[in-house]
Design an enzyme around this catalytic site. Structure first.
Site, mmCIF file in Angstrom:
data_model
loop_
_atom_site.group_PDB
_atom_site.id
_atom_site.type_symbol
_atom_site.label_atom_id
_atom_site.label_comp_id
_atom_site.label_asym_id
_atom_site.label_seq_id
_atom_site.Cartn_x
_atom_site.Cartn_y
_atom_site.Cartn_z
ATOM 1 N N ARG A 59 0.853 -1.179 0.000
ATOM 2 C CA ARG A 59 0.000 0.000 0.000
ATOM 3 C C ARG A 59 0.891 1.232 0.000
ATOM 4 N NH1 ARG A 59 -2.719 -0.527 5.883
ATOM 5 N NH2 ARG A 59 -2.794 -2.684 5.158
ATOM 6 N N LYS A 100 -7.389 -0.384 -3.079
ATOM 7 C CA LYS A 100 -8.808 -0.052 -2.964
ATOM 8 C C LYS A 100 -9.385 0.417 -4.300
ATOM 9 C CE LYS A 100 -8.624 1.061 1.965
ATOM 10 N NZ LYS A 100 -8.857 2.088 3.017
ATOM 11 N N GLY A 144 -5.314 -11.469 16.157
ATOM 12 C CA GLY A 144 -4.431 -12.253 17.014
ATOM 13 C C GLY A 144 -2.981 -12.010 16.679
ATOM 14 N N HIS A 145 -2.106 -12.466 17.544
ATOM 15 C CA HIS A 145 -0.670 -12.399 17.301
ATOM 16 C C HIS A 145 -0.023 -13.695 17.773
ATOM 17 C CE1 HIS A 145 -0.134 -8.487 15.555
ATOM 18 N NE2 HIS A 145 -0.855 -7.911 16.511
ATOM 19 N N TYR A 148 -1.693 -17.465 19.047
ATOM 20 C CA TYR A 148 -1.792 -18.664 18.214
ATOM 21 C C TYR A 148 -1.124 -19.865 18.881
ATOM 22 C CZ TYR A 148 -2.595 -14.881 14.842
ATOM 23 O OH TYR A 148 -3.053 -13.755 14.209
ATOM 24 N N ASP A 188 5.037 -17.184 14.389
ATOM 25 C CA ASP A 188 5.150 -16.481 13.107
ATOM 26 C C ASP A 188 6.079 -17.186 12.133
ATOM 27 O OD1 ASP A 188 3.378 -14.525 13.818
ATOM 28 O OD2 ASP A 188 4.878 -12.964 14.176
#
Length: 391
Positions: A48, A74, A137-138, A142, A168
């Site tokens: 972005r 977008k 969540g992070h 998890y 991660d």
């Protein structure tokens, strides 16, 4: 390679020629794409305008090895650009909440309609379905529900989480890459791509396969510091040295334990390795002995031996360890100490590629042009794509 000159097929690793479209995110998605880029794939990172939270800049090693393109997703015209990129790609990777890619017009159905052989990699914490699939969540969340976090750490009163390495990157990006590579191999046979649903909860649970076996066999206690590999055994633990630093001890096998206690200088005092009722005595003996010398002094004692003892180094120190240096595991490039690509290959060795972009969109014009997107200047004029100065 400069922002004005992006060329495909410059990778040296075994994935040279594989083309990957990365829809930028944070954490495991970028790490997976770094692995793919390190191994020689042509990855184009679609961000972005303004970049991502917690990522970006010339210091961001997780975005190395590929150009940065800024698209306003977008705008439906930006989705068309992604589909143009996908048309000649092998892989797309996205890490958004389930349903977001579909709403943007770049979901699996749209992408695979443009390219049926595409492998569509999806990286999430909870997975594409299930009652928590839409929840935020992070990493620690998890790994918490998988039964993994409960057993981590050497503190009985409270679990200890190892930053975001287990979820991660261990259960997340690693399994995403495994899934992508497996799907690429299958696509070579079938000619059809597929969706890879890589969830951190899935991968982290799979990492725990050995524990599941121990628990099923009745040889594991669900209590921290009570088992062979969690600090319950004094010969598999961490000990403080005279200078406040620490040594790691992993002398599991009897022959390694024998070498360890001899070099530690406690051979004649130590209880038997498996005298469980004397483990407190053994731990106190080891702790007192380690406190008599500094970390570097003990490192010299155990260097290169079969005692299974190693100093605990800071990341900034690791680059200078003789073994790390001999294999050039960590190198300095563009002023940043960073890991080399891994694993290593005998015939198609991987090399570090393009440094991280200083800003999101630093390579927009050149990268889109190199990937064959038409009307790049028009896209820039309309604000669908954004080119920023490198500096």
């Amino acid at each position: 390679m400069t922002p004005e000159s992006i060329e495909l097929g410059q990778g040296t690793g075994p994935l040279r020629g594989i083309k990957v479209v990365e829809i930028a995110g944070i954490g495991p998605g970028p790490h997976a794409c770094t692995i793919l880029a390190d191994l020689g794939a042509d990855v184009i990172r679609v961000e972005r305008p303004g970049g991502q939270m917690f990522s970006g800049g010339s210091h961001d090693v997780l975005t190395r090895g590929r150009p940065s393109v800024a698209l306003n997703l977008k705008d439906p015209a930006a989705a068309e650009v992604v589909l143009d990129l996908v048309a000649d790609a092998d892989v797309l990777v996205e890490g958004m909440r389930p349903g977001v890619a579909e709403r943007l017009g770049i979901g699996p159905e749209e992408c695979r309609a443009r390219n049926p052989r595409l492998v569509y990699g999806r990286m999430t914490g909870w997975g594409q379905d299930g009652p928590w699939s839409q929840a935020a969540g992070h990493d620690m969340n998890y790994i918490a529900i998988t039964g993994t976090l409960h057993g981590l750490g050497q503190v009985k009163d409270k679990p200890q989480f190892p930053a975001n390495l287990v979820g991660d990157f261990g259960g997340g990006s690693t399994y995403l890459v495994i899934g992508i590579l497996a799907a690429l191999l299958e696509a070579k046979v079938s000619g059809e791509g597929q969706v890879v649903d890589a969830a951190i909860v899935d991968g982290t649970a799979h990492l725990n396969a050995m524990l599941a076996g121990f628990l099923g066999g009745g040889t594991f206690k669900e209590e921290r510091v009570s088992n062979l590999l969690d600090g319950g055994a004094p010969f598999y633990d961490i000990y403080e040295t005279a200078d406040g630093e620490h040594m790691s001890v992993g002398a599991l096998e009897p022959q390694f334990f024998a070498t360890f206690v001899e070099l530690l200088g406690v051979k004649d005092e130590v209880p038997g390795q498996f005298e469980l009722d004397r483990y407190d005595e053994m731990r106190a003996l080891f702790a007192a002995r380690f406190k008599e010398r500094t970390r570097d002094e003990w490192s010299a004692v155990f260097d290169g031996t079969d005692a299974c003892v190693a100093p605990i180094l800071r990341f900034s120190e690791a680059v200078d360890h003789p073994h790390m240096k001999a294999r050039q595991i960590l190198v300095e490039k563009e002023g940043i100490v960073q890991p080399q690509p891994a694993p290593r290959f005998s015939r198609t060795p991987a090399e570090l590629g393009l440094p991280p972009a200083p800003k999101a969109g630093a390579h927009t014009r050149a990268a889109l042009t190199a990937w064959g997107v038409e009307n790049v200047e028009d896209l820039l004029l309309r604000g669908v794509a954004v080119q920023v100065d490198e500096g």
